[in-house]
Write a protein that holds these residues in place. Structure first.
Motif, PDB file in Angstrom:
ATOM      1  N   VAL A  20       0.244   0.863   4.093  1.00 52.92           N
ATOM      2  CA  VAL A  20      -0.381   0.403   2.855  1.00 52.92           C
ATOM      3  C   VAL A  20      -0.960   1.607   2.111  1.00 52.92           C
ATOM      4  O   VAL A  20      -1.590   2.476   2.713  1.00 52.92           O
ATOM      5  N   ASP A  21      -0.746   1.637   0.827  1.00 56.89           N
ATOM      6  CA  ASP A  21      -1.425   2.577  -0.059  1.00 56.89           C
ATOM      7  C   ASP A  21      -2.259   1.722  -1.008  1.00 56.89           C
ATOM      8  O   ASP A  21      -1.711   1.076  -1.916  1.00 56.89           O
ATOM      9  N   MET A  22      -3.579   1.672  -0.768  1.00 58.80           N
ATOM     10  CA  MET A  22      -4.423   0.731  -1.513  1.00 58.80           C
ATOM     11  C   MET A  22      -5.622   1.432  -2.138  1.00 58.80           C
ATOM     12  O   MET A  22      -6.352   2.161  -1.454  1.00 58.80           O
ATOM     13  N   ILE A  32      -7.823  -4.218  -7.377  1.00 55.56           N
ATOM     14  CA  ILE A  32      -6.994  -3.752  -6.260  1.00 55.56           C
ATOM     15  C   ILE A  32      -5.642  -3.333  -6.809  1.00 55.56           C
ATOM     16  O   ILE A  32      -5.015  -4.075  -7.571  1.00 55.56           O
ATOM     17  N   ALA A  58      -2.218  -1.931  -4.849  1.00 50.83           N
ATOM     18  CA  ALA A  58      -1.716  -1.659  -3.502  1.00 50.83           C
ATOM     19  C   ALA A  58      -0.200  -1.762  -3.440  1.00 50.83           C
ATOM     20  O   ALA A  58       0.400  -2.640  -4.063  1.00 50.83           O
ATOM     21  N   LEU A  74      -3.814  -7.601   3.817  1.00 49.29           N
ATOM     22  CA  LEU A  74      -3.961  -6.150   3.814  1.00 49.29           C
ATOM     23  C   LEU A  74      -5.291  -5.819   4.486  1.00 49.29           C
ATOM     24  O   LEU A  74      -6.356  -6.133   3.940  1.00 49.29           O
ATOM     25  N   SER A 114      -1.010  -3.869   7.221  1.00 50.10           N
ATOM     26  CA  SER A 114      -0.650  -5.123   6.555  1.00 50.10           C
ATOM     27  C   SER A 114       0.148  -6.004   7.494  1.00 50.10           C
ATOM     28  O   SER A 114       0.914  -5.507   8.338  1.00 50.10           O
ATOM     29  N   PHE A 172       2.686  -1.977  -0.264  1.00 49.18           N
ATOM     30  CA  PHE A 172       2.662  -2.294   1.161  1.00 49.18           C
ATOM     31  C   PHE A 172       4.074  -2.469   1.696  1.00 49.18           C
ATOM     32  O   PHE A 172       5.011  -2.782   0.960  1.00 49.18           O
TER      33      PHE A 172
END
Length: 546
Positions: A421-423, A399, A401, A455, A439, A403
């Motif tokens: 969130v950019d995950m 992962i 991410a 998340l 999130s 947030f």
């Protein structure tokens, strides 16, 4: 003590010796004086599922990560300086405030003894709030005429601090072997997630200098079980079979779900030089006598191990173990005597500590004793089947991410609409595509000084599923802005999953470990900003194959 009623098949073992200060009617006092820095180092040493079960975890024994420290030890009126103190325990009994301890009296001074012994085991009993399961269980094994550790209680003080009551258990060492087998030079192995089957046999740990570290007697029995259809002959050739029937029957009567037959854990095996056969030895009885095991109608003969299942594949042997259970129930399972013993131990403990809520746990044991006979008589027969294959924790993804969210948003009805969130989540080589993602953050249920970040990612259409990593951490560390290691000790994390088939009740889908979380902003007030980065690996239990 109960009246001693032994089975004819097992009374060839010798009676317990009067050494080691194991008077059942007394609570010994143990005073340990150790340098503060050594004590802090000792008690904070630890192990976890990730330290023990990652990678090729079944390729060798789970050797202890703990180290010895020198201390002065006084037991009642006997004292020695320069005594070796070692933390003990696998995973469930880990505790930094009240660690289980091994005392090796002659670690630094050859020939040194306390009360006639050179090794002392003190169990913290954190998994048994009643405190009495171990001593009661070992005594019942002894009443069955079976070689079993002596047991009583100890009130332990370290540098004057009262650590409370410990369970004082005789270690399975050379003295124990000489007592019960008239020899001490055979092969002694400890079984920790160990069995006489493929792969998992490699975790047997040799326990003395005479033991074959190449596991030759272990491999010999394993190979015979795999290649022969004459189970009776194989077991009689390699095993004290009559003793094993009693051992398995006693594990089953006591409900030892974390022992050999059920979980392939918490036991020793001794391969005698004189007989060339194995005898199983009971260990780790802090989970026995639990009435919760009788809430559902299940077979009382627990069987998830190579030898137990081999016996169940043979009709005659299966009948023998059932007969052994009934013989033991008729000889040693005297409800009135056991309840009297519980009363005696409870009264003894009350002289040294306020029992408080322990009384409730002791009462639960009384329920088990009163109801066990009926449960066994009414239980269905066990079914023969292959033991569960061994598993290790393996990396399955990652992962990455970034947030941003607001504080105290854990209760939001639609968490995917909260925050940004950019995950990127990779799982089994695939990139997880999220329809929506959000999130939330707030105070953890684990305590007022801990917080949690979640998340939330939504996948699917009309009946969506949710995958949501969460991290539980110490608030002070988050506020510092420093990178926080996800170590499964002070900071832990998992990946949860839910969908319509689960009625949107969350289940654990994977574990998070060997990563970091860092907060760029951390305002734990209503409406405050929580902003940062998560970078970590994803792990899961996977079957080990050759």
């Amino acid at each position: 003590m109960f009246p001693i009623l032994v089975l004819l098949g097992c009374n060839r073992f010798k009676e317990q010796p009067d050494i080691g200060n194991f008077d059942p009617n007394s609570i010994i006092r143990v005073d340990i004086t150790i340098a503060d820095e050594d004590w802090n180092s000792l008690r904070n040493q630890t192990r976890s599922f990730f330290t023990e079960f990652t990678g090729d975890c079944m390729s060798e024994p789970f050797y202890s990560p703990y180290s010895y420290y020198s201390a002065e030890v006084t037991i009642d009126d006997e004292s020695h300086q320069n005594v070796g103190i070692l933390k003990k325990g696998f995973i469930g009994s880990q505790n930094t405030d009240k660690p289980s301890l091994k005392i090796n009296v002659d670690e630094y001074v050859e020939g040194q003894e306390l009360y006639g012994v050179d090794n002392i085991t003190l169990n913290n009993s954190v998994q048994d709030p009643s405190l009495i399961r171990q001593c009661l269980g070992y005594q019942l094994f002894t009443d069955a005429g079976y070689p079993s550790p002596q047991c009583n209680f100890a009130h332990v003080y370290v540098n004057g601090e009262d650590l409370g009551i410990y369970v004082h258990v005789e270690p399975i060492k050379r003295t124990f072997l000489r007592t019960h087998f008239d020899e001490d030079d055979g092969d002694l192995y400890e079984g920790t997630v160990s069995d006489f089957g493929p792969i998992i046999y490699q975790t047997f740990e040799p326990k003395n200098d005479d033991t074959d570290t190449n596991l030759a007697p272990i491999v010999s029995l394993k190979d015979a079980l795999e290649s022969s259809t004459d189970i009776d002959s194989v077991l009689n050739e390699h095993l004290d079979l009559d003793a094993f029937l009693t051992f398995w029957a006693m594990e089953s009567i006591l409900g030892h779900w974390d022992g050999y037959a059920a979980n392939r854990n918490n036991y020793y095996v001794y391969h005698s030089r004189s007989t060339d056969k194995f005898t199983f030895l009971p260990w780790g009885l802090d989970d026995v006598l639990d009435p919760g095991l009788m809430e559902e109608r299940e077979p009382y003969l627990v069987s998830n191990s190579a030898i137990a299942n081999a016996i169940l594949s043979d009709e005659n042997l299966t009948e023998q173990v059932h007969d052994r259970v009934q013989s033991l129930m008729n000889s040693i399972w005297n409800e009135d005597s056991i309840l009297d013993e519980i009363d005696r131990i409870e009264a003894l403990l009350s002289t040294e500590t306020v029992l408080g809520e322990r009384t409730e746990y002791i009462d639960n044991i009384r329920v088990f004793v009163e109801e066990r006979r009926t449960y066994i008589n009414d239980a269905p027969d066990p079914e023969y089947g292959e033991p569960t294959p061994p598993y290790c924790i393996q990396e399955v993804g990652s992962i990455e991410a970034s947030f941003e969210t607001t504080w105290d948003t854990l209760a939001e009805e639609d968490p995917t609409s909260v925050g940004s969130v950019d995950m990127e989540m990779i799982w089994d080589g695939d990139l997880i595509e999220f329809n929506q993602i959000g999130s939330t953050a707030g105070q953890s249920d684990a305590g007022p000084e801990r917080d949690v970040l979640l998340l939330f990612g939504q996948i699917g259409g009309m009946y969506p599923a949710y995958i949501f990593p969460y991290v539980d951490y110490i608030r002070e560390e988050a506020e510092s802005g420093e990178e926080i290691e996800i170590d499964s000790r002070s900071t832990w994390a998992n990946v949860l999953y839910t969908d319509a088939s689960l009625n949107y009740e969350a289940i654990q889908a994977a574990m998070i470990h060997s990563g970091t979380i860092q907060f760029d902003e951390y305002d734990a007030t209503d409406g405050g900003t929580i902003k940062g980065h998560l970078s970590t690996n994803i792990y899961n239990w996977l079957e080990v194959t050759e």
